[in-house]
Write an enzyme that holds these catalytic residues in place. Structure first.
Site, PDB file in Angstrom:
ATOM      1  N   ASP A   1      -5.320  -3.762  -6.527  1.00 34.23           N
ATOM      2  CA  ASP A   1      -6.662  -4.099  -6.027  1.00 34.23           C
ATOM      3  C   ASP A   1      -7.462  -4.962  -6.991  1.00 34.23           C
ATOM      4  O   ASP A   1      -8.421  -5.614  -6.577  1.00 34.23           O
ATOM      5  CB  ASP A   1      -7.471  -2.813  -5.773  1.00 34.23           C
ATOM      6  CG  ASP A   1      -7.150  -2.164  -4.432  1.00 34.23           C
ATOM      7  OD1 ASP A   1      -6.143  -2.558  -3.812  1.00 34.23           O
ATOM      8  OD2 ASP A   1      -7.909  -1.265  -4.020  1.00 34.23           O
TER       9      ASP A   1
ATOM     10  N   HIS B   1      16.403   4.666  24.049  1.00 34.42           N
ATOM     11  CA  HIS B   1      15.619   5.001  25.238  1.00 34.42           C
ATOM     12  C   HIS B   1      15.534   6.511  25.383  1.00 34.42           C
ATOM     13  O   HIS B   1      16.551   7.182  25.265  1.00 34.42           O
ATOM     14  CB  HIS B   1      16.267   4.398  26.482  1.00 34.42           C
ATOM     15  CG  HIS B   1      15.567   4.823  27.746  1.00 34.42           C
ATOM     16  ND1 HIS B   1      14.399   4.233  28.161  1.00 34.42           N
ATOM     17  CD2 HIS B   1      15.871   5.796  28.645  1.00 34.42           C
ATOM     18  CE1 HIS B   1      13.998   4.820  29.285  1.00 34.42           C
ATOM     19  NE2 HIS B   1      14.876   5.772  29.599  1.00 34.42           N
TER      20      HIS B   1
ATOM     21  N   GLY C   1     -20.963  -0.627   8.007  1.00 34.03           N
ATOM     22  CA  GLY C   1     -19.695  -1.340   7.809  1.00 34.03           C
ATOM     23  C   GLY C   1     -18.632  -0.843   8.773  1.00 34.03           C
ATOM     24  O   GLY C   1     -18.174   0.293   8.657  1.00 34.03           O
TER      25      GLY C   1
HETATM   26  P1  FAD Z   1      -6.394   2.387  -7.659  1.00 33.73           P
HETATM   27  O1  FAD Z   1      -5.682   3.240  -6.695  1.00 33.73           O
HETATM   28  O2  FAD Z   1      -7.847   2.182  -7.506  1.00 33.73           O
HETATM   29  O3  FAD Z   1      -6.083   2.997  -9.099  1.00 33.73           O
HETATM   30  C1  FAD Z   1      -6.613   2.467 -10.268  1.00 33.73           C
HETATM   31  C2  FAD Z   1      -6.628   3.553 -11.317  1.00 33.73           C
HETATM   32  O4  FAD Z   1      -6.979   2.975 -12.562  1.00 33.73           O
HETATM   33  C3  FAD Z   1      -7.671   4.645 -11.070  1.00 33.73           C
HETATM   34  O5  FAD Z   1      -7.026   5.902 -11.065  1.00 33.73           O
HETATM   35  C4  FAD Z   1      -8.656   4.528 -12.223  1.00 33.73           C
HETATM   36  O6  FAD Z   1      -9.113   5.798 -12.675  1.00 33.73           O
HETATM   37  C5  FAD Z   1      -7.787   3.885 -13.285  1.00 33.73           C
HETATM   38  N1  FAD Z   1      -8.541   3.121 -14.278  1.00 33.73           N
HETATM   39  C6  FAD Z   1      -9.415   2.114 -14.044  1.00 33.73           C
HETATM   40  N2  FAD Z   1      -9.840   1.589 -15.220  1.00 33.73           N
HETATM   41  C7  FAD Z   1      -9.224   2.291 -16.198  1.00 33.73           C
HETATM   42  C8  FAD Z   1      -9.248   2.197 -17.607  1.00 33.73           C
HETATM   43  N3  FAD Z   1      -9.925   1.253 -18.238  1.00 33.73           N
HETATM   44  N4  FAD Z   1      -8.519   3.111 -18.306  1.00 33.73           N
HETATM   45  C9  FAD Z   1      -7.773   4.062 -17.678  1.00 33.73           C
HETATM   46  N5  FAD Z   1      -7.695   4.159 -16.341  1.00 33.73           N
HETATM   47  C10 FAD Z   1      -8.403   3.284 -15.606  1.00 33.73           C
HETATM   48  N6  FAD Z   1      -4.397   1.441   1.471  1.00 33.73           N
HETATM   49  C11 FAD Z   1      -3.280   1.492   2.220  1.00 33.73           C
HETATM   50  O7  FAD Z   1      -2.347   0.716   1.997  1.00 33.73           O
HETATM   51  N7  FAD Z   1      -3.158   2.411   3.240  1.00 33.73           N
HETATM   52  C12 FAD Z   1      -4.140   3.286   3.535  1.00 33.73           C
HETATM   53  O8  FAD Z   1      -4.004   4.091   4.447  1.00 33.73           O
HETATM   54  C13 FAD Z   1      -5.327   3.245   2.757  1.00 33.73           C
HETATM   55  N8  FAD Z   1      -6.330   4.111   3.018  1.00 33.73           N
HETATM   56  C14 FAD Z   1      -7.461   4.069   2.240  1.00 33.73           C
HETATM   57  C15 FAD Z   1      -8.486   4.945   2.549  1.00 33.73           C
HETATM   58  C16 FAD Z   1      -9.652   4.919   1.806  1.00 33.73           C
HETATM   59  C17 FAD Z   1     -10.761   5.873   2.149  1.00 33.73           C
HETATM   60  C18 FAD Z   1      -9.780   3.997   0.723  1.00 33.73           C
HETATM   61  C19 FAD Z   1     -11.020   3.969  -0.117  1.00 33.73           C
HETATM   62  C20 FAD Z   1      -8.761   3.118   0.417  1.00 33.73           C
HETATM   63  C21 FAD Z   1      -7.589   3.134   1.178  1.00 33.73           C
HETATM   64  N9  FAD Z   1      -6.537   2.257   0.935  1.00 33.73           N
HETATM   65  C22 FAD Z   1      -5.418   2.290   1.709  1.00 33.73           C
HETATM   66  C23 FAD Z   1      -6.593   1.292  -0.169  1.00 33.73           C
HETATM   67  C24 FAD Z   1      -5.793   1.830  -1.374  1.00 33.73           C
HETATM   68  O9  FAD Z   1      -6.348   3.060  -1.763  1.00 33.73           O
HETATM   69  C25 FAD Z   1      -5.853   0.827  -2.521  1.00 33.73           C
HETATM   70  O10 FAD Z   1      -5.398  -0.432  -2.077  1.00 33.73           O
HETATM   71  C26 FAD Z   1      -4.958   1.303  -3.653  1.00 33.73           C
HETATM   72  O11 FAD Z   1      -5.361   2.557  -4.139  1.00 33.73           O
HETATM   73  C27 FAD Z   1      -4.984   0.293  -4.801  1.00 33.73           C
HETATM   74  O12 FAD Z   1      -4.122   0.715  -5.806  1.00 33.73           O
HETATM   75  P2  FAD Z   1      -4.354   0.320  -7.324  1.00 33.73           P
HETATM   76  O13 FAD Z   1      -3.275   1.015  -8.078  1.00 33.73           O
HETATM   77  O14 FAD Z   1      -4.481  -1.144  -7.446  1.00 33.73           O
HETATM   78  O15 FAD Z   1      -5.769   0.916  -7.724  1.00 33.73           O
HETATM   79  P1  NAI Z   2     -13.671  -3.577   4.728  1.00 34.43           P
HETATM   80  O1  NAI Z   2     -13.692  -4.859   4.007  1.00 34.43           O
HETATM   81  O2  NAI Z   2     -12.481  -3.214   5.522  1.00 34.43           O
HETATM   82  O3  NAI Z   2     -14.900  -3.492   5.718  1.00 34.43           O
HETATM   83  C1  NAI Z   2     -16.224  -3.618   5.288  1.00 34.43           C
HETATM   84  C2  NAI Z   2     -17.075  -3.975   6.482  1.00 34.43           C
HETATM   85  O4  NAI Z   2     -18.420  -3.861   6.109  1.00 34.43           O
HETATM   86  C3  NAI Z   2     -16.846  -5.412   6.961  1.00 34.43           C
HETATM   87  O5  NAI Z   2     -16.654  -5.426   8.347  1.00 34.43           O
HETATM   88  C4  NAI Z   2     -18.117  -6.118   6.537  1.00 34.43           C
HETATM   89  O6  NAI Z   2     -18.468  -7.187   7.372  1.00 34.43           O
HETATM   90  C5  NAI Z   2     -19.129  -4.984   6.615  1.00 34.43           C
HETATM   91  N1  NAI Z   2     -20.300  -5.174   5.783  1.00 34.43           N
HETATM   92  C6  NAI Z   2     -20.377  -5.691   4.533  1.00 34.43           C
HETATM   93  N2  NAI Z   2     -21.649  -5.679   4.088  1.00 34.43           N
HETATM   94  C7  NAI Z   2     -22.406  -5.126   5.081  1.00 34.43           C
HETATM   95  C8  NAI Z   2     -23.784  -4.833   5.222  1.00 34.43           C
HETATM   96  N3  NAI Z   2     -24.647  -5.100   4.252  1.00 34.43           N
HETATM   97  N4  NAI Z   2     -24.212  -4.291   6.377  1.00 34.43           N
HETATM   98  C9  NAI Z   2     -23.329  -3.999   7.368  1.00 34.43           C
HETATM   99  N5  NAI Z   2     -22.017  -4.263   7.293  1.00 34.43           N
HETATM  100  C10 NAI Z   2     -21.555  -4.805   6.161  1.00 34.43           C
HETATM  101  O7  NAI Z   2     -14.000  -2.478   3.625  1.00 34.43           O
HETATM  102  P2  NAI Z   2     -13.898  -0.895   3.656  1.00 34.43           P
HETATM  103  O8  NAI Z   2     -13.864  -0.400   5.041  1.00 34.43           O
HETATM  104  O9  NAI Z   2     -14.939  -0.413   2.726  1.00 34.43           O
HETATM  105  O10 NAI Z   2     -12.485  -0.652   3.004  1.00 34.43           O
HETATM  106  C11 NAI Z   2     -12.176  -1.229   1.749  1.00 34.43           C
HETATM  107  C12 NAI Z   2     -10.743  -1.617   1.691  1.00 34.43           C
HETATM  108  O11 NAI Z   2      -9.933  -0.462   1.510  1.00 34.43           O
HETATM  109  C13 NAI Z   2     -10.228  -2.259   2.968  1.00 34.43           C
HETATM  110  O12 NAI Z   2     -10.470  -3.626   3.018  1.00 34.43           O
HETATM  111  C14 NAI Z   2      -8.769  -2.011   2.855  1.00 34.43           C
HETATM  112  O13 NAI Z   2      -8.180  -3.005   2.056  1.00 34.43           O
HETATM  113  C15 NAI Z   2      -8.697  -0.678   2.144  1.00 34.43           C
HETATM  114  N6  NAI Z   2      -8.454   0.370   3.123  1.00 34.43           N
HETATM  115  C16 NAI Z   2      -7.266   0.351   3.798  1.00 34.43           C
HETATM  116  C17 NAI Z   2      -6.983   1.294   4.740  1.00 34.43           C
HETATM  117  C18 NAI Z   2      -5.711   1.204   5.471  1.00 34.43           C
HETATM  118  O14 NAI Z   2      -4.843   0.452   5.047  1.00 34.43           O
HETATM  119  N7  NAI Z   2      -5.522   1.945   6.554  1.00 34.43           N
HETATM  120  C19 NAI Z   2      -7.919   2.371   5.054  1.00 34.43           C
HETATM  121  C20 NAI Z   2      -9.165   2.272   4.320  1.00 34.43           C
HETATM  122  C21 NAI Z   2      -9.383   1.309   3.384  1.00 34.43           C
END
Ligand code: FAD
Ligand code: NAI
Length: 471
Positions: free
Chosen positions: A318, A450, A185
């Site tokens: 999300d 600048h 991915g």
């Molecule tokens: P979450 O952060 O997933 O929080 C949901 C919470 O609900 C969790 O703590 C979970 O334990 C809790 N929960 C779930 N079900 C229950 C239940 N039934 N009872 C009690 N608790 C529950 N986004 C950005 O904008 N910028 C970034 O740089 C960025 N980097 C990322 C890097 C990585 C590696 C990943 C994986 C994601 C990244 N994202 C980034 C995406 C971002 O993390 C998510 O969009 C964001 O966390 C979503 O927020 P949320 O509050 O909707 O859900």
């Molecule tokens: P993603 O949706 O960004 O990328 C997943 C990639 O995997 C896509 O390009 C897709 O075509 C590919 N893919 C799907 N199935 C596949 C398969 N079977 N084989 C090979 N490739 C495949 O999802 P990702 O990177 O897991 O991140 C999840 C989400 O978390 C992002 O969409 C973003 O919303 C959030 N995120 C945001 C960040 C930021 O804002 N800087 C940083 C990291 C995550």
């Protein structure tokens, strides 16, 4: 029975911000959160603070510093010998930042008198008030905000143990730098975390199913990113790959796949990151108990104001449609809390920025050039490179550009796309411009300091009218 005006389920950025805003507005608020740290302690902050945005950015910064010492300092006339990577220190720093941020949220809950209900929340029944079960205790709520977030999507038949085959959680905590790292991915997680481990010395191969690279980004940005990541940084990225089998051997992982030319291929790696997107998290939420509607992909169905079909039940972040971004979820949390309090909460979904924190950084807001073409919108484009900017040269970051797309008739800015140093910060000006309905002429006439990277945004605005001054 404990009773609240608002119960938020989930304390990620969408949920904890919703709780804080609701409490600020005088509503008796509780937030249910089940997240536990590896030490078994309950923690707030969700994916973002624990295993997402915050730890990934900490490692990106550390690994970039390492790469700078190794490869960039020379150009500044600085030679460093005996440079050593102390991975444990790097990971400990990341963990300290996470714990500082998550305890910060706990502090904010205290300050705002929000009750933190620790454990799993499950909707039990509805009516004039909603009943929620938290670890066997019944809680009553007038309004419910569901903010249960998302979890990594896994591939069928590929067992993630978060040691050798990892999703984001394991990939943020490797205890050694793998010699050969595989990534499935080439999305945001794959590129950000692939870059971290590449800079720390791993040989990285990324397999992407789609034939196009970074399809959501503007094509010009995606092309430049491809060049930077593959040619300059040595990430090997293969597009159009169909994974057929992933086998975990004793000491390595073997991946079999079909290439874009239909040939059968395979490769081996010491660790594998599976980063193929995320799925909404409604596990054990009790949706079926109360008739909460999910769409075909499992997202909770909501309208433009994040109202579900149930009275006084909202869902944000999300777990609902739209980009999976922390700031999108936060803005929805604020909107919903304000609506519950009788105010006019609002989110402008056209002005949500995207940032990919690779080096160079990638950031955009609004429409891409390919979207405008397919929608038949007449536009003018202006583009300016960082290579002509003194500050960018001083920072040794000449790569990339800013590109502005403006309506051909009204000059209103429709999209801003950038790849280069500090793009994550520069994009804020573009978001403000789009939010305020600015024209490219507005940006062109605003004084920019600048020397600063932001001058490139102004020059791109001038380029829309073919009157850049420095290039
Ligand atoms: P979450 O952060 O997933 O929080 C949901 C919470 O609900 C969790 O703590 C979970 O334990 C809790 N929960 C779930 N079900 C229950 C239940 N039934 N009872 C009690 N608790 C529950 N986004 C950005 O904008 N910028 C970034 O740089 C960025 N980097 C990322 C890097 C990585 C590696 C990943 C994986 C994601 C990244 N994202 C980034 C995406 C971002 O993390 C998510 O969009 C964001 O966390 C979503 O927020 P949320 O509050 O909707 O859900
Ligand atoms: P993603 O949706 O960004 O990328 C997943 C990639 O995997 C896509 O390009 C897709 O075509 C590919 N893919 C799907 N199935 C596949 C398969 N079977 N084989 C090979 N490739 C495949 O999802 P990702 O990177 O897991 O991140 C999840 C989400 O978390 C992002 O969409 C973003 O919303 C959030 N995120 C945001 C960040 C930021 O804002 N800087 C940083 C990291 C995550």
């Amino acid at each position: 029975m404990k009773s609240f005006d608002v119960v938020v389920i989930g304390a990620g950025p969408a949920g904890y911000i919703a709780a804080i805003r609701a409490a600020q507005l005088g509503l008796a608020t509780a937030c249910v959160e089940e997240w536990k740290t590896p030490r078994g302690e309950y923690a707030l902050g969700g994916t973002c603070l624990n295993v997402g945005c915050i730890p990934s950015k900490a490692l990106l910064e550390s690994s970039e510093n390492y790469a700078r010492v190794l490869h960039q300092f020379k150009a500044h006339g600085i030679t460093a010998s005996g440079v050593k990577l102390e991975l444990k220190t790097m990971l400990d720093r990341k963990d300290r930042i996470v714990s500082r941020m998550t305890s910060g949220v706990a502090g904010l809950f205290k300050k705002n008198k929000i009750t933190w209900l620790q454990g799993h929340g499950r909707l039990v029944s509805g009516g004039t008030s909603w009943k929620i079960d938290v670890e066997g205790e019944a809680i009553e709520a007038k309004h419910v905000i569901i903010a249960t977030g998302s979890k990594a999507r896994h591939l069928p038949g590929v067992a993630v143990d978060n040691k050798t085959i990892c999703d984001n959680e394991g990939a943020l905590a490797f205890d050694s730098v793998p010699e050969r790292l595989g990534v499935i991915g080439a999305g945001v997680v794959g590129l950000e975390l692939g870059s971290v481990w590449r800079r720390l010395g791993a040989k990285v191969k990324v397999l992407e199913a789609l034939p196009a690279f970074l399809g959501a980004a503007d094509e010009a940005v995606a092309q430049e990113a491809w060049k930077q990541f593959t040619k300059n940084q040595g990430l090997e990225i293969e597009l159009g790959a169909t994974i057929s089998k992933v086998v975990q051997q004793k000491k390595y992982v073997s991946i079999q796949y079909t290439g874009s030319d239909n040939s059968s291929k395979s490769f081996e790696c010491d660790r594998l990151i599976v980063s193929v997107g995320r799925v909404p998290n409604t596990d054990g939420l009790g949706a079926e108990n109360v008739g909460l509607k999910l769409d075909a992909k499992g997202f909770i169905e909501v309208d433009q104001n994040c109202r579900t079909g149930l009275p006084r039940v909202y869902a944000v972040g999300d777990v609902v449609r739209g980009p999976m971004l922390a700031h999108k979820g936060e803005d929805e949390g604020v909107m919903v809390a304000e609506i519950i309090a009788g105010q006019r909460g609002h989110v402008n979904y056209d002005a949500i920025p995207w940032v990919i924190y690779t080096a160079p950084e990638i950031a955009w807001v609004g429409k891409t050039e390919q979207q405008l073409k397919s929608e038949g919108v007449a536009y003018r484009a202006g583009r300016f490179p960082f290579a002509y900017n003194g500050r960018a040269l001083g920072r040794e970051e000449p790569e990339g550009f800013v590109k502005i797309l403006a309506d051909a008739r009204t000059d209103r800015i429709l999209g801003v796309h950038s790849i280069g140093g500090l793009a994550s910060e520069l994009i804020a000006e573009a978001v403000v411009a789009i939010e305020f309905g600015a024209s490219s002429e507005d940006i062109a006439r605003i004084c920019h300091a600048h020397p600063s990277m932001s001058e490139v945004t102004r020059e791109a605005a001038l380029a829309v009218d073919k009157r850049s001054l420095n290039g």
